[in-house]
Design a protein around this motif. Structure first.
Motif, short mmCIF file in Angstrom:
data_model
loop_
_atom_site.label_atom_id
_atom_site.label_comp_id
_atom_site.label_asym_id
_atom_site.label_seq_id
_atom_site.Cartn_x
_atom_site.Cartn_y
_atom_site.Cartn_z
N ALA A 124 -8.48 -21.04 -1.80
CA ALA A 124 -7.15 -20.81 -1.39
C ALA A 124 -6.88 -19.57 -0.62
O ALA A 124 -7.50 -18.60 -0.65
N ASP A 125 -5.72 -19.73 0.00
CA ASP A 125 -5.18 -18.69 0.94
C ASP A 125 -4.19 -17.73 -0.04
O ASP A 125 -3.22 -18.06 -0.16
N LEU A 126 -4.69 -16.75 -0.65
CA LEU A 126 -4.00 -15.95 -1.53
C LEU A 126 -3.02 -15.07 -0.83
O LEU A 126 -2.24 -14.41 -1.62
N SER A 138 -10.33 -9.17 -7.58
CA SER A 138 -11.20 -8.89 -6.58
C SER A 138 -10.99 -8.96 -5.15
O SER A 138 -11.50 -8.57 -4.20
N ALA A 139 -9.99 -10.06 -4.78
CA ALA A 139 -10.03 -10.51 -3.28
C ALA A 139 -8.94 -9.41 -2.66
O ALA A 139 -8.21 -8.71 -2.94
N PHE A 140 -10.16 -9.05 -1.61
CA PHE A 140 -9.40 -7.86 -0.61
C PHE A 140 -10.42 -8.00 0.59
O PHE A 140 -11.39 -8.36 0.66
N ARG A 141 -9.61 -7.87 1.70
CA ARG A 141 -10.27 -7.56 3.06
C ARG A 141 -9.78 -6.74 3.66
O ARG A 141 -8.47 -6.75 4.07
N TYR A 142 -10.63 -5.96 4.36
CA TYR A 142 -10.15 -4.73 5.20
C TYR A 142 -9.87 -5.26 6.56
O TYR A 142 -10.54 -6.09 7.25
N ALA A 179 -0.06 -8.43 1.77
CA ALA A 179 0.22 -9.64 0.84
C ALA A 179 -0.99 -10.06 0.06
O ALA A 179 -0.82 -10.53 -0.74
N LEU A 180 -2.21 -9.78 0.42
CA LEU A 180 -3.44 -9.86 -0.32
C LEU A 180 -3.77 -9.03 -1.36
O LEU A 180 -3.79 -9.25 -2.43
#
Length: 256
Positions: free
Chosen positions: A44-46, A69-73, A89-90
């Motif tokens: 899924a695209d959160l 825990s979803a996170f992307r630098y 957004a994320l």
């Protein structure tokens, strides 16, 4: 057997928690942006609000623990399809919407807990007139720190907006953990980040035990904050109810 939902469950700490609880015999549903084998994995695209809200219908009616825990630098500024800055957004909006969507399922569990992996206790206050980082030069670290502060505000807002909830809200700062941050970079920067991670970051397996303890035995207080397993305080000013409610009102306006 408990049901545990983990966003960002295909990499890093999230993946470690998924593997731990599956090995223990719990039902664990991993939500991630990449496809991995497993019946209980949802791609899924959160960063998309409707996708987040739609997860409520795809998940069990009772959830014992929600781990976010979803996170992307993102080294450069990027926008979602809805025109929102990607990190915000994320890291912020999706967590707020996910809690709102899944709270009814959490409240059906005997001892429900939300654990938000974030930079609790650190960060910088939001730029209220520029939540999407549109003005001036984009600075990825600054945007991430403002997201960390915003997550503390979400913790503060939770018991105010849901005073009768039995669900406990835990803000957890794992400090520096080797979760593959170097993937966000190219060239010499990638090499430097990779070396620093190997030298100074905690391996994921060593970072898991204090997180597992909090999921298995949530604190009594409605909202708590921890840093590498030890109790801490939210960032200075992030315990202000007015600021916390200002943020949730802004998030609702962004994703009505």
């Amino acid at each position: 057997m408990r049901t545990i939902v983990v966003t960002g469950g295909t990499h890093g700490i999230g993946q470690g928690l998924v593997e731990h609880y599956r090995a223990r015999g719990d039902r664990v549903i991993a939500i991630g942006s990449t496809a991995v084998p497993g019946d209980d994995t949802i791609r899924a695209d959160l960063t998309e609000a409707e996708t987040v809200r739609g997860l409520a219908g795809a998940l069990p009616e009772r959830i014992d623990a929600l781990v976010m825990s979803a996170f992307r630098y993102s080294p450069v500024r990027a926008e979602t399809a809805a025109g929102l800055e990607y990190t915000f957004a994320l890291y912020v909006l999706s967590r707020f919407l996910l809690v709102e969507a899944l709270l009814p399922a959490l409240e059906r569990a005997p001892s429900p807990v939300i654990l938000s992996l974030c930079g609790s206790g650190a960060g910088r206050p939001p730029r209220w007139d520029d939540l999407q980082s549109r003005r001036g030069r984009f600075r990825a670290l600054d945007t991430t720190l403002r997201g960390a502060y915003a997550n503390d505000l979400l913790g503060t807002a939770f018991p105010i907006e849901h005073p009768s909830a039995r669900t406990r809200y835990v803000l957890y700062n794992p400090t520096m953990v080797d979760t593959g941050l170097s993937r966000a970079f190219d060239g010499p920067t990638k090499v430097l980040v990779d070396v620093a991670s190997r030298l100074f970051a905690t391996p994921v397996p060593r970072a898991l035990p204090p997180i597992v303890r909090l999921i298995d035995a949530p604190p009594d207080a409605p909202v708590t904050a921890f840093r590498a397993g030890r109790p801490t305080r939210v960032a200075r000013g992030a315990d202000d109810p007015a600021s916390a409610l200002r943020l949730t009102a802004a998030l609702r306006a962004l994703a009505p």
